[in-house]
Design a protein around this motif. Sequence first.
Motif, PDB file in Angstrom:
ATOM      1  N   LYS A 175      49.473  -8.759  71.775  1.00  0.00           N
ATOM      2  CA  LYS A 175      49.463 -10.083  72.401  1.00  0.00           C
ATOM      3  C   LYS A 175      50.479 -10.996  71.707  1.00  0.00           C
ATOM      4  O   LYS A 175      51.190 -11.756  72.363  1.00  0.00           O
ATOM      5  CB  LYS A 175      48.068 -10.703  72.351  1.00  0.00           C
ATOM      6  CG  LYS A 175      47.104 -10.090  73.318  1.00  0.00           C
ATOM      7  CD  LYS A 175      45.773 -10.799  73.271  1.00  0.00           C
ATOM      8  CE  LYS A 175      44.798 -10.147  74.245  1.00  0.00           C
ATOM      9  NZ  LYS A 175      43.502 -10.791  74.225  1.00  0.00           N
ATOM     10  N   ILE A 176      50.544 -10.888  70.387  1.00  0.00           N
ATOM     11  CA  ILE A 176      51.523 -11.683  69.630  1.00  0.00           C
ATOM     12  C   ILE A 176      52.938 -11.267  70.036  1.00  0.00           C
ATOM     13  O   ILE A 176      53.815 -12.113  70.222  1.00  0.00           O
ATOM     14  CB  ILE A 176      51.284 -11.534  68.112  1.00  0.00           C
ATOM     15  CG1 ILE A 176      49.964 -12.206  67.731  1.00  0.00           C
ATOM     16  CG2 ILE A 176      52.445 -12.129  67.319  1.00  0.00           C
ATOM     17  CD1 ILE A 176      49.548 -11.979  66.303  1.00  0.00           C
ATOM     18  N   ALA A 177      53.154  -9.966  70.228  1.00  0.00           N
ATOM     19  CA  ALA A 177      54.471  -9.477  70.648  1.00  0.00           C
ATOM     20  C   ALA A 177      54.841 -10.018  72.031  1.00  0.00           C
ATOM     21  O   ALA A 177      55.996 -10.379  72.275  1.00  0.00           O
ATOM     22  CB  ALA A 177      54.489  -7.959  70.648  1.00  0.00           C
ATOM     23  N   GLN A 178      53.851 -10.086  72.933  1.00  0.00           N
ATOM     24  CA  GLN A 178      54.117 -10.658  74.261  1.00  0.00           C
ATOM     25  C   GLN A 178      54.544 -12.121  74.143  1.00  0.00           C
ATOM     26  O   GLN A 178      55.520 -12.543  74.770  1.00  0.00           O
ATOM     27  CB  GLN A 178      52.867 -10.558  75.141  1.00  0.00           C
ATOM     28  CG  GLN A 178      52.525  -9.162  75.577  1.00  0.00           C
ATOM     29  CD  GLN A 178      51.190  -9.113  76.305  1.00  0.00           C
ATOM     30  OE1 GLN A 178      50.463 -10.099  76.383  1.00  0.00           O
ATOM     31  NE2 GLN A 178      50.859  -7.949  76.841  1.00  0.00           N
ATOM     32  N   TYR A 179      53.804 -12.883  73.352  1.00  0.00           N
ATOM     33  CA  TYR A 179      54.134 -14.302  73.182  1.00  0.00           C
ATOM     34  C   TYR A 179      55.506 -14.486  72.521  1.00  0.00           C
ATOM     35  O   TYR A 179      56.269 -15.386  72.887  1.00  0.00           O
ATOM     36  CB  TYR A 179      53.057 -15.017  72.369  1.00  0.00           C
ATOM     37  CG  TYR A 179      51.751 -15.166  73.099  1.00  0.00           C
ATOM     38  CD1 TYR A 179      51.696 -15.647  74.393  1.00  0.00           C
ATOM     39  CD2 TYR A 179      50.545 -14.823  72.486  1.00  0.00           C
ATOM     40  CE1 TYR A 179      50.500 -15.781  75.067  1.00  0.00           C
ATOM     41  CE2 TYR A 179      49.335 -14.959  73.141  1.00  0.00           C
ATOM     42  CZ  TYR A 179      49.321 -15.432  74.437  1.00  0.00           C
ATOM     43  OH  TYR A 179      48.131 -15.574  75.086  1.00  0.00           O
ATOM     44  N   VAL A 180      55.804 -13.625  71.560  1.00  0.00           N
ATOM     45  CA  VAL A 180      57.098 -13.724  70.872  1.00  0.00           C
ATOM     46  C   VAL A 180      58.243 -13.439  71.844  1.00  0.00           C
ATOM     47  O   VAL A 180      59.260 -14.139  71.844  1.00  0.00           O
ATOM     48  CB  VAL A 180      57.145 -12.772  69.649  1.00  0.00           C
ATOM     49  CG1 VAL A 180      58.563 -12.621  69.116  1.00  0.00           C
ATOM     50  CG2 VAL A 180      56.221 -13.275  68.561  1.00  0.00           C
ATOM     51  N   THR A 181      58.093 -12.405  72.694  1.00  0.00           N
ATOM     52  CA  THR A 181      59.169 -12.092  73.637  1.00  0.00           C
ATOM     53  C   THR A 181      59.363 -13.210  74.661  1.00  0.00           C
ATOM     54  O   THR A 181      60.499 -13.556  74.991  1.00  0.00           O
ATOM     55  CB  THR A 181      58.910 -10.769  74.372  1.00  0.00           C
ATOM     56  OG1 THR A 181      57.636 -10.822  75.015  1.00  0.00           O
ATOM     57  CG2 THR A 181      58.969  -9.591  73.425  1.00  0.00           C
ATOM     58  N   VAL A 182      58.276 -13.791  75.135  1.00  0.00           N
ATOM     59  CA  VAL A 182      58.398 -14.918  76.073  1.00  0.00           C
ATOM     60  C   VAL A 182      59.048 -16.115  75.365  1.00  0.00           C
ATOM     61  O   VAL A 182      59.932 -16.773  75.917  1.00  0.00           O
ATOM     62  CB  VAL A 182      57.020 -15.293  76.670  1.00  0.00           C
ATOM     63  CG1 VAL A 182      57.092 -16.599  77.437  1.00  0.00           C
ATOM     64  CG2 VAL A 182      56.516 -14.178  77.565  1.00  0.00           C
ATOM     65  N   GLY A 183      58.636 -16.371  74.132  1.00  0.00           N
ATOM     66  CA  GLY A 183      59.233 -17.465  73.368  1.00  0.00           C
ATOM     67  C   GLY A 183      60.708 -17.248  73.108  1.00  0.00           C
ATOM     68  O   GLY A 183      61.525 -18.174  73.225  1.00  0.00           O
ATOM     69  N   MET A 184      61.088 -16.009  72.776  1.00  0.00           N
ATOM     70  CA  MET A 184      62.501 -15.700  72.543  1.00  0.00           C
ATOM     71  C   MET A 184      63.321 -15.841  73.822  1.00  0.00           C
ATOM     72  O   MET A 184      64.479 -16.264  73.784  1.00  0.00           O
ATOM     73  CB  MET A 184      62.650 -14.287  71.971  1.00  0.00           C
ATOM     74  CG  MET A 184      62.211 -14.147  70.532  1.00  0.00           C
ATOM     75  SD  MET A 184      63.108 -15.228  69.411  1.00  0.00           S
ATOM     76  CE  MET A 184      64.739 -14.524  69.516  1.00  0.00           C
TER      77      MET A 184
END
Length: 197
Positions: A133-142
């Motif tokens: 879930k953190i990886a999903q948020y990081v990719t959207v943020g990036m």
Amino acid sequence: MSTRSPLNQRSQEQMREGKSGMARRSAASAKPTRAAASSVRVVPASAKAKRRQVDQGESLAGLSREEKRARKQELRRREDRIYTASTILMREDPDYPRYRRIWIGLMAAGMVFVAIGFALLALIGERASEPMKIAQYVTVGMSYVCIIAGFAFDFIKIRPIRTEAQARAKGLSESRMSAVLERGARKEKDKGKRKVK
């Protein structure tokens, strides 16, 4: 605005004469009684129309339909020449190709991060562990960071080059503009020959 009392003497006289309704008219209902004099210049209401009229330098008010069409076509042709010349001048700037590649790279990275984020969401979905879930948020943020950085880079670095080229193109005489357009046509022709080989 206050309303006149019906018991007022003036209102009573108007009622005896057969006049009914409001005694005073509003300023909004006032209309000009005649057309504007010949010395009065009528300007368009919208800012865009005003700007276009100033750029043209003349009004098309008293012309026939064919004359208006011919003038508009001539204006369009001139604007197209200016736009093409500004594009050629902009591409001749030494910094423009490098800045353009950086901008394309930022936008492409943003799109890649968006695709990765959607792929993670589609493949793993709601059953994802906390690190996923953190990886999903990081990719959207990036993706947001890259796309916003691309727009900011375009605004800060590329737009000044574009506006400077447009100003230079508008200031060119017809002979210099023709020379710039011929130079651009030669470059395109040479580029086409290199692709064929």
